[in-house]
Design an enzyme around this catalytic site. Structure first.
Site, short mmCIF file in Angstrom:
data_model
loop_
_atom_site.label_atom_id
_atom_site.label_comp_id
_atom_site.label_asym_id
_atom_site.label_seq_id
_atom_site.Cartn_x
_atom_site.Cartn_y
_atom_site.Cartn_z
N GLY A 27 7.33 -1.36 6.11
CA GLY A 27 7.41 0.09 6.04
C GLY A 27 7.11 0.70 7.39
O GLY A 27 6.62 0.04 8.31
N ASP A 144 -9.25 10.61 5.07
CA ASP A 144 -7.81 10.75 4.84
C ASP A 144 -7.39 10.03 3.57
O ASP A 144 -6.33 9.41 3.51
CB ASP A 144 -7.02 10.22 6.04
#
Length: 297
Positions: A27, A144
């Protein structure tokens, strides 16, 4: 304008550091590329994460990646991706070698299935609490946390295990890690949809309760299919969140129980003083709502 995904700095079949043979791209995103590789000596699959955006050779970008490697290497929970090595290509980009995960992240899971069953959401949240409790105990705040950074990995036994990824934005306790802050006090850092109100003003000043907020947003989204007040943007959305004007998740999904809705909404209190104080307090409340899942925390 649609941005081109970053290209890998290495080709399939290339050997990195004399021991990692690149097999395929897994990815890519704004910060780089993750590739599957094989350790030639051990004959084991691994993943290599490269920072290759336009700032890949920038000292701050490299410093953030080294922080991610150092932080994640200290973590031993089965619910955190394991970091095995770190290095630098002759051309400049850094890379992290980590365990190779098979499966998909919660962002893709939600897109494929829509809102998930409550019991499943609670289980994932409990597993995330295990990883976060270990991180918080040694001075790491993720900052995050979001579905894209929460991966459903298939173990060798075929079981599904949630793993938290991407500690590149994490806040490290400088006394424990001998690390200088990379974030100025008045800088916001993170993904806006999942950032706690105090993080909008200063990512450098947040503590573990910012991760409690983010996990609350993730649970809300997994239960309802959308983040709190996702239909609003910018200042209007911030005002609603600060005012606590968030619809109860049961208004969007009648199958959510009152007990779990109450737990999620306490995560989303704008004042961190009245949120769950720690992920252990949060996990305890989730176990009370679903005692059959007590083995997961």
């Amino acid at each position: 304008m649609t941005l081109e995904p970053p290209k890998s700095p290495v080709a399939e079949g290339e050997v990195v550091a004399g021991k990692y043979r690149i097999e395929r791209t897994i990815g890519s995103g704004g910060m780089g590329v993750v590739m599957a590789a094989r350790h030639l000596t051990l004959d084991e699959p691994v993943g290599l994460k490269f920072v290759i955006d336009e700032r890949g050779n920038d000292p701050e970008a490299k410093a953030r990646m080294m922080r991610e490697a150092r932080a994640t290497f200290r973590l031993r929970s089965e619910h955190t991706v394991r970091v095995l090595d770190v290095g630098e290509l002759p051309s400049g980009p850094l890379y992290i070698v980590m365990e190779l995960l098979e499966g998909r992240d919660l962002k893709r899971e939600l897109a494929a299935r829509g809102p998930l069953p409550e019991r499943e959401v609670v289980r994932y949240a409990l597993e995330a609490c295990i990883a976060l409790e270990e991180a918080h105990a040694i001075g790491i705040v993720h900052r995050d946390l979001k579905p894209h950074n929460m991966f459903l990995s298939r173990s060798s036994r075929g079981a599904t295990v949630l793993k938290i990824l991407d500690f590149g934005m994490s806040k490290l306790d400088p006394e424990l890690f001998e690390a200088s802050p990379l974030t100025r006090p008045a800088t916001a850092l993170g993904t806006p949809r999942y950032m706690a109100p105090e993080q909008w003003k200063s990512a450098a000043e947040v503590d573990a309760r910012a991760d409690v907020w983010a996990l609350g947003v993730v649970m809300y989204e997994l239960l309802t299919g959308e983040a709190p007040v996702a239909n609003l943007r910018g200042a209007e959305r911030q005002a609603r969140l600060l005012a606590g004007a968030i619809p109860d998740p049961r208004e969007l999904n009648a199958e959510v129980t009152e007990a779990v809705a109450r737990v999620v909404m306490k995560c989303l209190r704008a004042d961190p003083e009245v949120r769950w104080k720690t992920v252990r307090h949060l996990a305890t409340a989730l176990r009370d709502a679903h005692p059959e899942l007590a083995a997961y925390f």
